[in-house]
Write a protein that holds these residues in place. Structure first.
Motif, PDB file in Angstrom:
ATOM      1  N   GLY A  84      -7.136  -0.290   2.306  1.00  0.00           N
ATOM      2  CA  GLY A  84      -8.390   0.252   1.767  1.00  0.00           C
ATOM      3  C   GLY A  84      -8.184   1.550   1.011  1.00  0.00           C
ATOM      4  O   GLY A  84      -8.779   1.765  -0.050  1.00  0.00           O
ATOM      5  N   GLN A  85      -7.292   2.392   1.549  1.00  0.00           N
ATOM      6  CA  GLN A  85      -7.070   3.706   0.915  1.00  0.00           C
ATOM      7  C   GLN A  85      -6.285   3.603  -0.383  1.00  0.00           C
ATOM      8  O   GLN A  85      -6.352   4.486  -1.231  1.00  0.00           O
ATOM      9  N   THR A  86      -5.490   2.550  -0.536  1.00  0.00           N
ATOM     10  CA  THR A  86      -4.581   2.496  -1.680  1.00  0.00           C
ATOM     11  C   THR A  86      -4.991   1.461  -2.727  1.00  0.00           C
ATOM     12  O   THR A  86      -4.230   1.171  -3.646  1.00  0.00           O
ATOM     13  N   SER A  87      -6.169   0.865  -2.560  1.00  0.00           N
ATOM     14  CA  SER A  87      -6.618  -0.094  -3.571  1.00  0.00           C
ATOM     15  C   SER A  87      -8.102   0.154  -3.837  1.00  0.00           C
ATOM     16  O   SER A  87      -8.745   0.920  -3.122  1.00  0.00           O
ATOM     17  N   LYS A  88      -8.618  -0.526  -4.861  1.00  0.00           N
ATOM     18  CA  LYS A  88     -10.047  -0.343  -5.166  1.00  0.00           C
ATOM     19  C   LYS A  88     -10.897  -1.426  -4.508  1.00  0.00           C
ATOM     20  O   LYS A  88     -12.038  -1.646  -4.883  1.00  0.00           O
ATOM     21  N   THR A 102       1.055  -1.484  -4.515  1.00  0.00           N
ATOM     22  CA  THR A 102      -0.346  -1.688  -4.143  1.00  0.00           C
ATOM     23  C   THR A 102      -0.770  -3.143  -4.397  1.00  0.00           C
ATOM     24  O   THR A 102      -0.049  -3.907  -5.053  1.00  0.00           O
ATOM     25  N   PRO A 121      -6.336   1.382   7.831  1.00  0.00           N
ATOM     26  CA  PRO A 121      -6.912   1.918   6.593  1.00  0.00           C
ATOM     27  C   PRO A 121      -6.009   1.852   5.355  1.00  0.00           C
ATOM     28  O   PRO A 121      -6.501   2.085   4.249  1.00  0.00           O
ATOM     29  N   ILE A 122      -4.719   1.524   5.508  1.00  0.00           N
ATOM     30  CA  ILE A 122      -3.797   1.695   4.373  1.00  0.00           C
ATOM     31  C   ILE A 122      -4.215   0.893   3.130  1.00  0.00           C
ATOM     32  O   ILE A 122      -4.269   1.416   2.024  1.00  0.00           O
ATOM     33  N   TYR A 136      -5.554  -1.241  14.271  1.00  0.00           N
ATOM     34  CA  TYR A 136      -5.635   0.220  14.379  1.00  0.00           C
ATOM     35  C   TYR A 136      -6.404   0.567  15.656  1.00  0.00           C
ATOM     36  O   TYR A 136      -7.587   0.237  15.778  1.00  0.00           O
ATOM     37  N   GLY A 179       0.844  -1.199   0.000  1.00  0.00           N
ATOM     38  CA  GLY A 179       0.000   0.000   0.000  1.00  0.00           C
ATOM     39  C   GLY A 179       0.876   1.245   0.000  1.00  0.00           C
ATOM     40  O   GLY A 179       0.423   2.318  -0.367  1.00  0.00           O
ATOM     41  N   ARG A 180       2.116   1.095   0.419  1.00  0.00           N
ATOM     42  CA  ARG A 180       3.070   2.205   0.364  1.00  0.00           C
ATOM     43  C   ARG A 180       4.194   1.890  -0.631  1.00  0.00           C
ATOM     44  O   ARG A 180       4.525   2.700  -1.470  1.00  0.00           O
ATOM     45  N   GLY A 208     -15.034  -0.293   7.352  1.00  0.00           N
ATOM     46  CA  GLY A 208     -13.677  -0.240   6.794  1.00  0.00           C
ATOM     47  C   GLY A 208     -13.007  -1.596   6.657  1.00  0.00           C
ATOM     48  O   GLY A 208     -11.850  -1.694   6.253  1.00  0.00           O
TER      49      GLY A 208
END
Ligand SMILES: Cc1cc2nc3c(=O)[nH]c(=O)nc-3n(C[C@H](O)[C@H](O)[C@H](O)COP(=O)(O)OP(=O)(O)OC[C@H]3O[C@@H](n4cnc5c(N)ncnc54)[C@H](O)[C@@H]3O)c2cc1C
Ligand code: SF4
Length: 501
Positions: A408-412, A224, A405-406, A245, A220-221, A419
């Motif tokens: 989820g935030q960086t993929s579709k 992805t 969240p990483i 988290y 994700g960093r 979440g």
């Protein structure tokens, strides 16, 4: 013929397990429960009635053949017992220590209707520890195929999925954000409940299966999930990133120095070696009085770690009563024996500033129990005019966790409203070839449930890749009169995959 055992003829008392003395153990990280000796295990195995209807198996999330492995212990066939357990469960030395057996297999044990149930978890641990000591492993014959599988997260779900895919012949790589593999087993559960050496021994078996672990890799960093299936060429991906988290309450003072989440405290002690200061330059100063908010298993670990880190007083603050506390009864008992002080029916309403941006205490309020809420537990209701101040140097939050969240935030990937990753009954996600399981799908659960999810996803991934599932390969008619399957010893079979044409 051996006489049939009945509830009257078996040993009536459950065989106790030796434990370190509470006063001594509260100041060291050595294991609290010392495990069964051979004579203890033999005696406890004799308590199993070998019930034909096998209720204990139904209580086990991965359906270990419990009466079969216990019978093998009584026959002194310990290796056979290990093979039976590992048919279903990859990590017996771990699950034997940390599974909530009282709600699972032991909760269904027939003996428990009259006496204390058979100590199934202790027997599983006994066999798991013996396997590590003896160097037993079931590294099967594996026929490599052309498929590459990527696993994100090295907790129990990722490990279980990786093992099944490697046994199916896939080239498996596990990506882990931390510097060491193991997930919560490594960074969360402290050594005095689950020594890191036990986890490392189990991971070493996975490495022997050809699984590659790439640590210090935050998916994700660095790349992805989509890149894994496109540019990096993975034929299937499993996501088992857990739910680490932390939650906070949103009360004043939470940004003061001296406020930690339980996961931060535990990670700094277990993985970052704060407890080994000055050998490791990663100290943590908890001060004299520590307050931990919450009464789940994570809270019990944080309380007991704080004691071992040298805090003089350690307090558990929980808004309901002991009866509603989510931690295992055994954990609360152990914490109490070690000197943890419990403040039931109490909640903090503000954290107090010492004037230097650090914590000097909490304002607390007493609670009483009202009507049951959605969880069925009685709702805590504030007692008017009951506020009081409580001095402490550190406040640790152990009131639950959320999805990280990483990913989820960086993929579709489709997520649910909380979440967590949305997965169907086969654990397939909204991206083709990408599967997910464990805490990142269910929310915080248990080690064995995460492991079961990893295995379930692996089964679906094999179907997706067109691989024959190993379970289906072993048909009784393929087995010769010598008990061998295609010339392979029974003990070597395990999950080996054979191409049948
Ligand atoms: C303190 C504590 C004590 C517990 N005690 C018990 C117990 O006694 N018994 C029990 O049954 N259960 C216990 N649990 C719960 C149990 O540990 C979890 O349910 C289980 O570990 C979940 O497994 P998992 O594979 O889903 O995720 P995890 O074990 O959380 O592993 C996820 C891994 O993914 C990694 N990761 C996260 N994001 C990324 C990313 N973007 N890229 C790469 N890697 C990533 C994480 O670093 C972690 O190593 C406890 C939990 C905690 C926190
Ligand atoms: S229910 Fe208890 S006694 Fe019966 S087979 Fe299972 S472990 Fe043995």
């Amino acid at each position: 013929m051996a006489k049939k055992k009945t509830i009257r003829t078996i040993p009536q008392e459950r065989t106790p397990m030796r434990e370190q003395d509470p006063k001594e153990r509260a100041r060291n990280f050595a294991e609290v429960a010392c495990g069964y000796r051979l004579e203890d295990a033999m005696r406890e195995a004799e308590r199993c009635l070998m019930c034909p209807e096998e209720p204990c198996i139904k209580g086990c999330p991965v359906n270990i053949n419990i009466p079969a492995f216990i019978k093998k212990i009584t026959e002194k066939n310990y290796r056979g017992a290990y093979d039976t357990i590992t048919d279903a469960n990859l990590l017996p030395a771990i699950c034997g220590r940390v599974c909530p057996q009282e709600n699972q297999c032991e909760g269904r044990c027939t003996v428990g209707d009259t006496l204390e149930p058979v100590a199934i978890g202790r027997l599983e641990r006994f066999i798991g520890d013996m396997a590590i000591a003896e160097g037993w492993e079931n590294v099967p014959y594996v026929e490599p195929n052309r498929f590459r599988v990527g696993i994100v997260g090295s907790g129990p779900s990722g490990m279980a999925c990786a093992a099944d895919m490697a046994k199916a012949g896939c080239d498996v790589t596990v990506y882990e954000a931390f510097q060491e593999a193991g997930g919560v087993l490594k960074y969360g559960i402290p050594d005095f409940r689950l020594p890191n050496g036990v986890i490392d021994a189990e991971i070493a078996k996975l490495v022997k299966l050809g699984i590659k672990f790439k640590c210090n890799t935050l998916v994700g960093r660095l790349f992805t999930v989509e890149q894994m299936v496109t540019e990096m060429g993975y034929d299937a991906v499993f996501i088992g990133v857990g739910a680490g988290y932390p939650s906070f309450m949103g009360i004043p003072g939470e940004s003061l120095n001296g406020v930690l989440s339980a996961n931060e405290l535990l990670t700094r002690c277990n993985l970052m070696h704060a407890r080994d200061f000055p050998n490791y330059d990663t100290p943590i100063d908890l001060g004299r009085r520590v307050a931990v908010i919450g009464a789940g298993n994570t809270a019990m670990d944080a309380l007991r770690v704080s004691l071992r880190m040298g805090a003089e007083e350690v307090h558990c603050i929980y808004r309901r009563s002991k009866a509603e506390a989510p931690a295992r009864a055994e954990e609360i008992h152990h914490a109490g024996e070690e000197g943890v002080q419990f403040h039931w029916l109490t909640t903090p309403v503000a954290l107090l500033d010492n004037g230097k941006n650090g914590v000097k205490g909490m304002r607390c309020q007493r609670m009483e129990l009202g009507e049951p809420d959605d969880s069925g537990r009685r709702r805590p209701v504030p007692v008017p005019g009951s506020e009081y101040e409580f001095d402490c140097d550190t406040v640790v939050y152990a009131i639950g966790t959320n999805a990280n969240p990483i990913i989820g935030q960086t993929s579709k990937l489709k997520l649910n409203k909380w979440g967590y990753i949305d997965a169907d009954e086969n654990l397939a996600t909204s991206i083709q070839g990408v599967y997910a399981g464990g805490d990142i799908v269910t929310g915080a659960a248990t080690v064995i449930q995460a492991m079961g999810a990893g295995r379930k996803a692996a089964s679906a991934m094999k179907a997706y890749l067109g691989l024959r599932d190993s379970e289906a390969v072993y048909q009784a008619e393929s087995t010769g009169s010598d008990g061998k399957l295609f010339g392979i010893e029974l003990s070597e079979r395990n999950h080996a995959r054979l191409r049948l044409g």
